[in-house]
Design an enzyme around this catalytic site. Sequence first.
Site, PDB file in Angstrom:
ATOM      1  N   HIS A  79       0.379  -0.086 -10.065  1.00  0.00           N
ATOM      2  CA  HIS A  79      -0.449  -0.888  -9.157  1.00  0.00           C
ATOM      3  C   HIS A  79      -0.934  -2.170  -9.851  1.00  0.00           C
ATOM      4  O   HIS A  79      -2.126  -2.374 -10.064  1.00  0.00           O
ATOM      5  CB  HIS A  79      -1.637  -0.080  -8.634  1.00  0.00           C
ATOM      6  CG  HIS A  79      -2.174  -0.609  -7.322  1.00  0.00           C
ATOM      7  ND1 HIS A  79      -2.743   0.185  -6.369  1.00  0.00           N
ATOM      8  CD2 HIS A  79      -2.224  -1.868  -6.813  1.00  0.00           C
ATOM      9  CE1 HIS A  79      -3.120  -0.540  -5.335  1.00  0.00           C
ATOM     10  NE2 HIS A  79      -2.812  -1.789  -5.574  1.00  0.00           N
ATOM     11  N   ARG A 112       0.840  -1.188   0.000  1.00  0.00           N
ATOM     12  CA  ARG A 112       0.000   0.000   0.000  1.00  0.00           C
ATOM     13  C   ARG A 112       0.882   1.248   0.000  1.00  0.00           C
ATOM     14  O   ARG A 112       1.868   1.321   0.747  1.00  0.00           O
ATOM     15  CB  ARG A 112      -0.907   0.038   1.251  1.00  0.00           C
ATOM     16  CG  ARG A 112      -2.113  -0.905   1.165  1.00  0.00           C
ATOM     17  CD  ARG A 112      -3.127  -0.427   0.145  1.00  0.00           C
ATOM     18  NE  ARG A 112      -4.251  -1.323  -0.006  1.00  0.00           N
ATOM     19  CZ  ARG A 112      -4.352  -2.286  -0.910  1.00  0.00           C
ATOM     20  NH1 ARG A 112      -3.339  -2.514  -1.738  1.00  0.00           N
ATOM     21  NH2 ARG A 112      -5.430  -3.036  -0.999  1.00  0.00           N
ATOM     22  N   GLU A 163      -2.444   7.886  -6.361  1.00  0.00           N
ATOM     23  CA  GLU A 163      -2.401   7.092  -7.593  1.00  0.00           C
ATOM     24  C   GLU A 163      -3.376   7.648  -8.620  1.00  0.00           C
ATOM     25  O   GLU A 163      -4.562   7.791  -8.320  1.00  0.00           O
ATOM     26  CB  GLU A 163      -2.721   5.622  -7.280  1.00  0.00           C
ATOM     27  CG  GLU A 163      -1.665   4.979  -6.391  1.00  0.00           C
ATOM     28  CD  GLU A 163      -1.917   3.499  -6.113  1.00  0.00           C
ATOM     29  OE1 GLU A 163      -2.985   2.973  -6.518  1.00  0.00           O
ATOM     30  OE2 GLU A 163      -1.048   2.862  -5.498  1.00  0.00           O
TER      31      GLU A 163
END
Length: 529
Positions: free
Chosen positions: A283, A236, A265
């Site tokens: 990601h 994370r 993000e």
Amino acid sequence: MALGKVQKVLISESLDPCCREILQAGGIRVLEKPGLSKEELLREIKDCDGLIVRSATKVTAEVLEAAERLQVVGRAGTGVDNVDVEAATRKGVLVMNTPTGNSLSAAELTCGMILSLARQIPQAAASMKEGKWDRKKYMGMELNGKTLAVLGLGRIGREVATRMQAFGMKTIGYDPIITPDVSATFGVEQLPLEQIWPRCDFITVHTPLLPSTTGLLNDSTFAKCRRGVQVVNCARGGIVDEGALLRALQSGQCGGAALDVFTQEPPKDRDLVNHPNVISCPHLGASTREAQSRCGKEIAMQIVDMATGKGLTGVVNGQALSKAFSPHTKPWIALARGLGTVLRTAGKQVQGNVQVCTLGTALKEAGSYLTPAVAAGMLAGGPQKEVTLVNATLLAQEAGLKVTTTHSDVAPEPDSSTGLVQVSLQGTPHQVTGTVQGSTPVLREINGATFKQPAPLCGPLLIYRAKASDASALATLTGLLSKAGAQLLSYHSSSTVAGEQWSVVGLSAPLSNLSELKPRVTEIFQLHL
């Protein structure tokens, strides 16, 4: 929240088609709308019973408030930091995830990142595409004999550790929950963090993003590490302080970093992404066909199981509710809720300390689900919109009600084998005790007065205390029922205490006016269970 009434589910992100297909096969209508703006999500969620997300959709308190019918939020993945779990809990909305669905994919990406850091594979590949042949520039290192620190030894952390051991890496680690004996079984020596920093060549983090893990790697911890330490974060964004990481890279204290996640993000500040010693991905931890299919399948099956009453798995905020699906525990939960309602009505208060005592070996592990059930009963009929096993504990705390649980393996006869639940309002004489007979919750005792034949705790009930020698209350009640067109379904009276006894009367419908009864009794109240 009425479980089993999930009729319409919104899928707000791209998921494997099997997710939609499983939901539809379970009789649930599906609305697939990936890429919704915040305003569009607020509109679409209004009449949905369920919401399925990955990591892009932010399920905020505002979204939850707009969702008038929402019962469950399903996260097709491991973490739930894009869901306001506290706000969901307060509203009685279940939050589920699929903790095993993407574990292997995330672990494999992490291993790939470690290999890429060691041999600078992405940089060398990019150099080749530019027409260069620079063998000296991309001098790497062997992993054999190097020490890898794994911070967080859950499913993903242990998969990473065992895979990297195959490369000859020594694995050390830290986890506040997994015991050293357990981690030793998969080859990880657990150490305090202060001993880990100076010993490792590589660090990989696999923790949830919590206040205690935010900035776990920071200026202070980087300073304690070996010069040139390599860092991987596929967990994370925010676990590694990005500013501290950039400073460590610039100074050479950190030799390289591989990042699949970022605080924001996509990241707007490109300094980290553009650093020559940083490998970054958008990601991709769960971005494999297998993981997407697995997560989509698992979350859909969990919601269908919930809707059909089959069971409850992957629950983040309502573990007690998972017990409500068991045929054995259902009546005990109903009993605890009923006892809480009787105690609140008799004690005429919601605030204070409530003690729940489970008696008998059969109820040894029951406190975890009976405590919120008692709290729900205590709060029933109060100002809260809807009290469920999901939000009862939180709402009780906010109402000034503290519910604690104790247990004794010994229960008095005739309930020694089935067990007893005793609930008392501390500082007052109010105490109720009950058990389950067959599948029916029954009241065994109230304020020290015992029922020889326990009174069923279901439907409309009239409970009163009167002089044992005076039968006029029952006669008056019979007349009231006749006038109201209601029926007396059951009648149970207690032992005599100080010349008085309690009566519990089961009715076909509640009475609207008790004024004729009140002069003939010491106290009286109605409730519906």
